[in-house]
Design a protein around this motif. Structure first.
Motif, PDB file in Angstrom:
ATOM      1  N   SER A   1      -0.649   4.022  10.848  1.00  0.00           N
ATOM      2  CA  SER A   1      -1.049   4.881  11.963  1.00  0.00           C
ATOM      3  C   SER A   1      -1.649   4.064  13.111  1.00  0.00           C
ATOM      4  O   SER A   1      -2.072   2.922  12.933  1.00  0.00           O
ATOM      5  CB  SER A   1      -2.077   5.921  11.489  1.00  0.00           C
ATOM      6  OG  SER A   1      -3.273   5.292  11.070  1.00  0.00           O
TER       7      SER A   1
ATOM      8  N   ASP B   1       0.866  -1.192   0.000  1.00  0.00           N
ATOM      9  CA  ASP B   1       0.000   0.000   0.000  1.00  0.00           C
ATOM     10  C   ASP B   1       0.895   1.231   0.000  1.00  0.00           C
ATOM     11  O   ASP B   1       1.621   1.487   0.965  1.00  0.00           O
ATOM     12  CB  ASP B   1      -0.905  -0.015   1.237  1.00  0.00           C
ATOM     13  CG  ASP B   1      -1.914   1.143   1.242  1.00  0.00           C
ATOM     14  OD1 ASP B   1      -1.756   2.088   0.435  1.00  0.00           O
ATOM     15  OD2 ASP B   1      -2.837   1.112   2.074  1.00  0.00           O
TER      16      ASP B   1
ATOM     17  N   GLN C   1      -0.372   4.340  -0.598  1.00  0.00           N
ATOM     18  CA  GLN C   1      -1.244   5.505  -0.509  1.00  0.00           C
ATOM     19  C   GLN C   1      -1.613   5.870   0.926  1.00  0.00           C
ATOM     20  O   GLN C   1      -2.141   6.953   1.170  1.00  0.00           O
ATOM     21  CB  GLN C   1      -2.529   5.258  -1.305  1.00  0.00           C
ATOM     22  CG  GLN C   1      -2.296   4.929  -2.766  1.00  0.00           C
ATOM     23  CD  GLN C   1      -1.516   6.012  -3.504  1.00  0.00           C
ATOM     24  OE1 GLN C   1      -1.896   7.178  -3.455  1.00  0.00           O
ATOM     25  NE2 GLN C   1      -0.428   5.633  -4.148  1.00  0.00           N
ATOM     26  N   ASN C   2      -1.340   4.986   1.873  1.00  0.00           N
ATOM     27  CA  ASN C   2      -1.754   5.218   3.251  1.00  0.00           C
ATOM     28  C   ASN C   2      -0.617   4.926   4.216  1.00  0.00           C
ATOM     29  O   ASN C   2       0.001   3.848   4.165  1.00  0.00           O
ATOM     30  CB  ASN C   2      -2.953   4.320   3.604  1.00  0.00           C
ATOM     31  CG  ASN C   2      -4.135   4.585   2.692  1.00  0.00           C
ATOM     32  OD1 ASN C   2      -4.793   5.619   2.780  1.00  0.00           O
ATOM     33  ND2 ASN C   2      -4.407   3.633   1.799  1.00  0.00           N
ATOM     34  N   SER C   3      -0.349   5.885   5.116  1.00  0.00           N
ATOM     35  CA  SER C   3       0.688   5.697   6.126  1.00  0.00           C
ATOM     36  C   SER C   3       0.194   4.760   7.224  1.00  0.00           C
ATOM     37  O   SER C   3      -1.007   4.572   7.429  1.00  0.00           O
ATOM     38  CB  SER C   3       1.062   7.044   6.754  1.00  0.00           C
ATOM     39  OG  SER C   3       1.568   7.929   5.784  1.00  0.00           O
TER      40      SER C   3
ATOM     41  N   ALA D   1      -7.443   4.756  12.875  1.00  0.00           N
ATOM     42  CA  ALA D   1      -7.776   5.560  11.698  1.00  0.00           C
ATOM     43  C   ALA D   1      -7.465   7.040  11.894  1.00  0.00           C
ATOM     44  O   ALA D   1      -7.115   7.749  10.947  1.00  0.00           O
ATOM     45  CB  ALA D   1      -9.245   5.359  11.355  1.00  0.00           C
ATOM     46  N   ARG D   2      -7.595   7.542  13.138  1.00  0.00           N
ATOM     47  CA  ARG D   2      -7.360   8.956  13.404  1.00  0.00           C
ATOM     48  C   ARG D   2      -6.113   9.200  14.247  1.00  0.00           C
ATOM     49  O   ARG D   2      -5.861  10.305  14.690  1.00  0.00           O
ATOM     50  CB  ARG D   2      -8.577   9.552  14.100  1.00  0.00           C
ATOM     51  CG  ARG D   2      -9.843   9.483  13.289  1.00  0.00           C
ATOM     52  CD  ARG D   2     -10.989  10.212  13.963  1.00  0.00           C
ATOM     53  NE  ARG D   2     -12.201  10.156  13.154  1.00  0.00           N
ATOM     54  CZ  ARG D   2     -13.345  10.769  13.462  1.00  0.00           C
ATOM     55  NH1 ARG D   2     -13.427  11.471  14.600  1.00  0.00           N
ATOM     56  NH2 ARG D   2     -14.394  10.664  12.690  1.00  0.00           N
TER      57      ARG D   2
ATOM     58  N   ASP E   1       7.035   2.886  10.401  1.00  0.00           N
ATOM     59  CA  ASP E   1       6.617   2.910   8.989  1.00  0.00           C
ATOM     60  C   ASP E   1       7.831   3.287   8.125  1.00  0.00           C
ATOM     61  O   ASP E   1       7.988   4.409   7.675  1.00  0.00           O
ATOM     62  CB  ASP E   1       5.470   3.897   8.780  1.00  0.00           C
ATOM     63  CG  ASP E   1       4.845   3.778   7.386  1.00  0.00           C
ATOM     64  OD1 ASP E   1       5.420   3.076   6.529  1.00  0.00           O
ATOM     65  OD2 ASP E   1       3.795   4.392   7.151  1.00  0.00           O
TER      66      ASP E   1
END
Length: 485
Positions: free
Chosen positions: A21, A15, A17-19, A24-25, A32
Motif C-alpha cells: 500500500s 509476506d 499477510q499484508n498487501s 500504512a493507511r 502488488d
C-alpha cells in the motif's frame, strides 16, 4: 523441515499477510502482483458446475473379471478370468445443485470408468435400468422442468407434471422414481445400470447387443420420505460421508457386474424395441450373466481435482465395445464430451483422473486451453511425442490400427423425424406396479400425490389417465391419495 511458501511461478513469498500500500493507511498498489494473483485465482476456484449430476461423490477401485467374454468381444478388460482393471466410479444426484442434499428423491448417477490397456471405457449410467425419454432432443426441455422456475427460482411441480403428462414414455421411470426405491439410503446400497443398449463385437466380426447391470453386494436399502426429510436436515452430505468413511475403514463396497446379451439378429424380431431407453429387456428372455466384481477401495486425495473435474462420457468407448441405435445414447455421445469441453476445457483429458492410466495417448490434436498439462502416468502431455501434428504423414507419426475396426452395422429406412408415440408406454410400467405389494403401492400413491397435487386439475386428470392405461388400480390409488390431500 518446513517448505518455503512461493507464488505459482515458484518465487518465494516474503509476506503473505499484508498487501502493498501507499503508506500504512493509503490505497493498494496495482503493482502488488502477489495480491492480484491470489484474488484472481480465488475468483476462478470454481468451474461451472454440471448442468445435471452436479452433486457427486467418487472413488477408485478394481474390476475383477470372473467370466471370459472373448466369445462376444475383443475388449481387453473382458478377456481372461482373473483379469483386473483399475476403475473410477462417480455417484451423483441428477437434478439438484452442487450443494443440494444427498437424500433427495431423484435418480442417482452411477458412472464407471475402466482404465483399460486400450483406453478409457466409460459406462455413464444411473441407478435405474430405464429413463424418462427415448429421444435426446427432448432432454433439455425435460431438465428445465426439473430445475428451478426462471421466474420464481423455485422447484416447479406444475412444470414437471405438465411435461410428464404430455410424454407418457416417462411413465415407467416415474413409477420407479416414485416407488420405495426412489431414495437410496446410501450409494453403497443401490444397484447401477448402464441403462442404454451398447454393442460388443468379437474377433470373428460378430456383433452382440449388451446391457450392463451392477448389483450391490451390500443389499438394497432405501429411505422413506419421512426418513429422508430428517436426514436432509441433519446431514445433507450423508451419502458422501458414508462412502468416504466405509472406504477409509476398509469396508470396501462391492457390486456384482452382470450383462444381458442379445445376438444382433434378434433385435429385428424382438417384440419390443431393444434400443428404447424407456424399456427393460425381460430377464426371462435374456438372463443376467455375472461376469465379475467391482470393488471400491481407494478414496481420492483431492475432491476438486479427482471428482469435480472427473469428465466421464459415454463416447469413451474402446475396441470391442460400441454404441447402438439407441436415440438417447446417440445424443449423449455428443452432449457429454461437449459439456466437459465447455466446463473444464478442451484438454480435460490431460487431467490425471481423466487421462488413460493404462494406455499412452497418441494423437494429432494440439493446443487449446490447458494444453501441456500432461498425464502423470506417461510423463508427457497428451498426444504424440513428435512434432508431427497431422496425418497421414511420412514422419513416423502415430499410425492407424485397422485390426480394431468395428464391423459394419446394417442400417435401413428413409431419413425422417419418426413419431415414436407408436411405442407401448404402459405395459412395463403396469408390470412393475403389479410386482409391488400393497404397502409399496400405497407408498407410491402417496409420493406421487405429494407433488402431483401441486399441479393443476387438468394435468392431474391427464396423469390419472396414463396411470389407468398402466393399471386401473394404479390410477384408483393415486386418485384416492389426491383426494385425501
Amino acid at each position: 523441515m518446513t517448505e518455503r511458501l512461493t507464488a505459482q511461478n515458484g518465487a518465494p513469498i516474503a509476506d503473505d499477510q499484508n498487501s502493498l500500500s501507499a503508506g500504512a493507511r493509503g490505497g493498494l498498489m496495482l503493482q502488488d502482483w502477489q495480491l492480484i494473483e491470489k484474488l484472481a485465482h480465488f475468483n476462478r476456484e470454481r468451474i461451472p458446475e454440471r448442468v445435471v449430476h452436479a452433486k457427486g461423490s467418487g472413488a477408485y477401485g478394481t474390476f475383477t473379471l470372473n467370466k471370459d467374454l472373448s466369445d462376444y468381444t475383443i475388449a481387453d478388460h473382458f478377456q481372461g478370468v482373473g483379469k483386473q482393471t483399475e476403475v473410477f466410479l462417480r455417484f451423483s444426484t441428477v437434478g439438484g445443485e452442487s450443494g443440494s442434499a444427498d437424500a433427495e428423491r431423484d435418480p442417482r448417477g452411477f458412472a464407471v470408468r475402466f482404465y483399460t490397456a486400450n483406453g478409457n471405457h466409460d459406462i455413464v449410467g444411473n441407478n435405474t435400468p430405464t429413463f424418462f425419454l427415448r429421444d435426446g432432443i427432448k432432454f433439455p426441455d425435460f431438465i428445465h422442468t426439473q430445475k428451478r422456475n426462471p421466474k420464481t427460482n423455485m422447484k416447479d411441480a406444475q412444470a414437471m407434471w405438465d411435461f410428464w403428462s404430455l410424454n407418457p414414455e416417462a411413465l415407467h421411470q416415474i413409477t420407479i422414481l416414485m416407488s420405495d426405491r426412489g431414495i437410496p439410503a446410501t450409494y453403497r446400497h443401490m444397484n447401477g445400470y448402464g441403462s442404454h443398449t451398447f454393442s460388443l463385437w468379437n474377433a470373428k466380426g460378430e456383433r452382440f447387443w449388451v446391457k450392463f447391470h451392477f448389483k450391490t453386494k451390500q443389499g438394497i436399502k432405501n429411505l422413506s420420505n419421512e426418513q429422508a426429510d430428517k436426514i436432509k436436515g441433519i446431514d445433507p452430505d450423508h451419502a458422501q460421508r458414508d462412502l468416504f468413511a466405509s472406504i477409509e475403514d476398509g469396508d470396501f463396497p462391492q457390486w456384482a457386474v452382470n450383462v444381458q446379451i442379445m445376438p444382433e439378429a434378434d433385435a429385428e424380431r424382438y417384440h419390443i424395441n431393444p434400443f428404447d431407453l424407456t424399456k427393460v429387456w425381460p430377464h426371462k428372455d435374456y438372463p443376467l450373466i455375472e461376469i465379475g466384481t467391482l470393488e471400491l477401495n481407494r478414496n481420492p486425495e483431492n475432491y476438486f481435482n479427482e471428482v469435480e473435474q472427473a469428465a466421464l462420457a459415454p463416447s469413451n468407448l474402446v475396441p470391442g465395445v460400441g454404441a447402438s441405435p439407441d436415440k438417447m445414447l446417440q445424443a449423449r455421445l455428443f452432449a457429454y464430451a461437449d459439456a466437459q469441453r465447455y466446463r473444464i476445457g478442451a484438454n480435460y483429458n490431460q487431467l490425471p483422473v481423466n487421462c488413460p492410466h493404462a494406455s499412452k495417448p497418441n494423437h494429432y490434436q494440439r493446443a487449446g486451453a490447458m494444453a501441456g498439462v500432461g498425464c502423470p502416468f506417461h510423463g508427457s502431455a497428451a498426444g504424440s511425442d513428435s512434432s508431427v501434428n497431422y496425418g497421414p504423414n511420412t514422419q513416423q507419426g502415430p499410425a492407424q490400427q485397422p485390426q480394431v475396426a468395428e464391423p459394419p452395422m446394417d442400417l435401413a429406412g428413409a431419413m425422417d423425424r419418426y413419431d415414436k408415440t407408436v411405442e407401448d408406454d404402459y405395459a412395463q410400467a403396469g408390470d412393475l406396479f403389479r410386482l409391488m405389494n400393497g404397502e409399496q403401492q400405497q407408498a407410491l400413491f402417496d409420493t406421487i400425490a405429494s407433488t402431483l397435487g401441486q399441479a393443476s386439475m387438468d394435468i392431474q386428470e391427464k396423469m390419472l389417465e396414463h396411470f389407468r392405461q398402466a393399471d386401473v388400480a394404479y390410477a384408483a390409488g393415486v386418485k384416492a391419495a389426491l383426494e385425501q390431500r
